[in-house]
Design an enzyme around this catalytic site. Structure first.
Site, PDB file in Angstrom:
ATOM      1  N   HIS B 239       0.822  -1.216   0.000  1.00 21.76           N
ATOM      2  CA  HIS B 239       0.000   0.000   0.000  1.00 21.76           C
ATOM      3  C   HIS B 239       0.861   1.273   0.000  1.00 21.76           C
ATOM      4  O   HIS B 239       0.888   1.980  -0.987  1.00 21.76           O
ATOM      5  CB  HIS B 239      -1.015   0.061   1.153  1.00 21.76           C
ATOM      6  CG  HIS B 239      -1.934  -1.098   1.190  1.00 21.76           C
ATOM      7  ND1 HIS B 239      -2.677  -1.487   0.095  1.00 21.76           N
ATOM      8  CD2 HIS B 239      -2.236  -1.990   2.179  1.00 21.76           C
ATOM      9  CE1 HIS B 239      -3.400  -2.555   0.407  1.00 21.76           C
ATOM     10  NE2 HIS B 239      -3.146  -2.890   1.658  1.00 21.76           N
ATOM     11  N   ASP B 293      -5.157  -8.112  -3.739  1.00 19.47           N
ATOM     12  CA  ASP B 293      -5.569  -7.864  -2.368  1.00 19.47           C
ATOM     13  C   ASP B 293      -6.931  -8.500  -2.034  1.00 19.47           C
ATOM     14  O   ASP B 293      -7.000  -9.700  -1.776  1.00 19.47           O
ATOM     15  CB  ASP B 293      -5.571  -6.352  -2.124  1.00 19.47           C
ATOM     16  CG  ASP B 293      -5.595  -5.980  -0.636  1.00 19.47           C
ATOM     17  OD1 ASP B 293      -5.748  -6.875   0.197  1.00 19.47           O
ATOM     18  OD2 ASP B 293      -5.445  -4.785  -0.308  1.00 19.47           O
TER      19      ASP B 293
END
Lengths: 421, 421
Positions: B239, B293
């Protein structure tokens, strides 16, 4: 709204799948732009304006026959993805040397022919484009194909209206406030030919347009439009990316439709539109539609998810346009799309156009009526549409167009032609 | 880099298509989260933290058998989309009642089995997760499945390492700075078992994490990590959404890899990461990877285009990470992905994993070597991948997995089980 699980019984024939929806409307398409990538144009850096130069370079190589070949294939791809109707916003009118085609609407007829070949329904929007910028700036040489005298536009409109039928509607389009003066718009709208037709315009896509409008008119684009023309439910405003709070309030009180084009607006770095402010809490009559615009992405699901996700990125929270789940957003986009195409209802008056989803598609595995819209919007990809009925006829089976091979071969020829020049 | 048109000759067998690429690595996967949509969890409003509650609710219904059934199908879908290797970041270890499974690594073995069944290569990242927040905050009851003592983690790691082979690598993962203290990380990294392994950690995904880090440590997450542990090329930071200018400079001078997960980061309203600042001008050794993800989007092309488009939206200009065209971005993501998976090279050392593109796919029609990467990134959709070689064997033909029907049937059972509980 027809053809959700609870009201599939209203369809003219029984659906093969448990899940069917009204066909979606692609509310903003410039079909020739699909050729940009394969032509190697518009890659790399720059901004909206340098991309526009590259796009003009391609536009000036387009001819009617090439356009028909390319468009039929792109429209077939739209059908495979669930769009059953397209609003084609077309501004290439003259020959590259500036002379009028014979007939003058030859390019537009090529698009009509392409839609017929593909089976997609079309609201054809011949575009009036007269100036190179605010204040009647002259057109640049590369814009001269776009120019029409008002009388030429009226003749062209009349010729197209004669072609209308169940799968073809004709609308009015003004390229933008940069390219058409308000008195010219008013004149067009005063013609009997314009009565009752949908009206489309690009608005507030780029900050520079807003700045130039402020310089020339001392007000912003949406302010200007509403001050002078009182747009009603016939109007579709494309993009509406850069709005003031006052403009947002004006739009929320209106019955216009906003056509967002999330993939193109991202590709061009336009910015994220204030969709949350426009649509929540739900406005009374403002419509929402989506468009594929430059045709990089032909999936309505990808447009819808990134419309919602763009708003989440703006606010750092979830469920902005999909606060009650995705179904509200999907129903809104279906209804707004049909309105943008010139239909009065919310999809109920189009039982001829519907899509059946594949329960075998990965995105829809084990979907229930409660989760279907979320699975479709947030995971939908090519292949979620199994069958498409367009104009009441079964057209797409197992996700494929019956003329796929021939249309693709013609599109290859068109792409080669455009690259070779 | 193997297997671009110019060096396809290096492949162990002749490609059927003119265009082939190294397989892509999905650098960040939580495979069980694919069940969220069909289970009707995490829909509607809220934010990252309320979504996490819904996700925990699902996580606590997962059992090893269900996980294996679901994962094998999701991995097969990844393969069909061009990912040939996945970094699975897994933190469900204990039974819902808090007791240890028999064997303790039963859930992780289910993932190994799923990867084997699907044919995808896997870097399995058993996750250490010890605290409910900064300052050793106790775990919430719904987090107790995640907890491991350090000795338990070490045993589990040793058991998994014994399973390593050509298609399975074992890495180290710390859930986040919230969930693992720095001295605990240092201890794990001092073990011989950890030597030379890839190390993954979630970092700076949400503003709240940054704020809490500032309160507890008087510095920001990336600052803290670099001050205490000197992350090197073994590290993948997942991220990295909320960074200061100083943190960006620290990362640019490092040889870590940043794994962006554009679809999930948008779905969760995390924000747009400073990818432009991190990667242009090109840093010396910093790697870029992409991850699916939460598994809403399994297409590497959609991740890549929205990574680039997100940056265009931030800056209002085009070609941010793709300034010289899309190929640079694609090559960077391939190389960074393999590094995140624990391989030393840039894809050259993986001639066993490559993909062949379909020249019939709409996105790739009339692609040339110059335009291929742009067509793939900016228009690529399901179906652009024709064949996939995984581990040197032809696995995916005509875009389909040989076990698709069986894997889908098992996934249906898993999804039904998870919805029914």
């Amino acid at each position: 709204m027809i053809a959700w699980p609870e009201d599939a019984a209203k369809l003219p024939s029984a659906p093969a799948s448990g899940f069917c929806l009204p066909g979606l409307v692609n509310a903003h398409s410039h079909v020739f732009q699909r050729a940009l990538l394969a032509a190697g144009a518009g890659r790399g850096g720059g901004d909206f304006w340098s991309w526009r130069e590259a796009m003009y370079g391609l536009a000036n190589r387009i001819e009617a026959e090439v356009l028909a070949d390319l468009a039929a294939w792109v429209y077939a791809e739209m059908l495979c993805n669930g769009y059953t109707w397209v609003c084609e916003f077309h501004y290439l009118h003259r020959r590259p040397d500036g002379s009028l085609d014979e007939p003058p609407e030859a390019m537009l007829r090529a698009l009509i022919e392409a839609a017929r070949r593909s089976g997609i329904g079309m609201t054809l929007l011949p575009v009036l484009y007269r100036h190179g910028g605010f204040g009647r700036r002259p057109l640049a040489p590369e814009q001269r194909r776009f120019f029409l005298e008002l009388a030429e536009y009226r003749e062209l409109l009349a010729a197209l209206i004669a072609e209308e039928g169940p799968r073809l509607r004709i609308g009015i389009a003004f390229h933008s406030l940069r390219a058409v003066e308000l008195d010219e718009m008013a004149e067009v709208l005063s013609w009997p030919e314009s009565e009752g037709r949908p009206i489309h315009i690009h608005i507030a896509e780029q900050p520079r347009e807003v700045e130039e409008c402020l310089v020339h008119h001392r007000c912003r684009p949406v302010e200007l439009l509403f001050a002078r023309l009182a747009p009603d439910r016939r109007w579709t405003l494309v993009h509406a990316t850069h709005l003031s709070a006052a403009e947002i309030e004006t739009l929320r009180a209106s019955a216009c439709t906003i056509a967002f084009c999330p993939s193109t607006e991202a590709d061009l770095g336009d910015g994220l539109p204030p969709a949350a402010e426009l649509f929540s809490p739900p406005p009374t009559a403002l419509g929402l539609a989506i468009g594929s615009d430059s045709e990089l992405v032909l999936s309505p699901w990808e447009e819808l998810r990134w419309l919602e996700w763009g708003q989440r990125l703006r606010f750092g929270r979830r469920g902005v346009l999909s606060a009650q789940g995705g179904e509200g957003l999907l129903r809104r986009a279906v209804a707004g799309g049909w309105r943008a195409a010139g239909f009065s209802g919310h999809g109920e008056d189009r039982p001829e156009d519907w899509i059946e989803l594949s329960e075998e598609a990965p995105a829809l595995l084990e979907a229930s009526p409660e989760t279907l819209a979320d699975q479709l919007i947030f995971s939908g990809e090519r292949g979620v549409v199994a069958r498409v009925f367009a104009g009441g006829k079964l057209l797409i089976r197992q996700g494929s167009h019956p003329e796929a091979a021939a249309l693709q071969a013609e599109a290859r020829r068109a792409l080669r032609f455009l690259r070779s020049r």
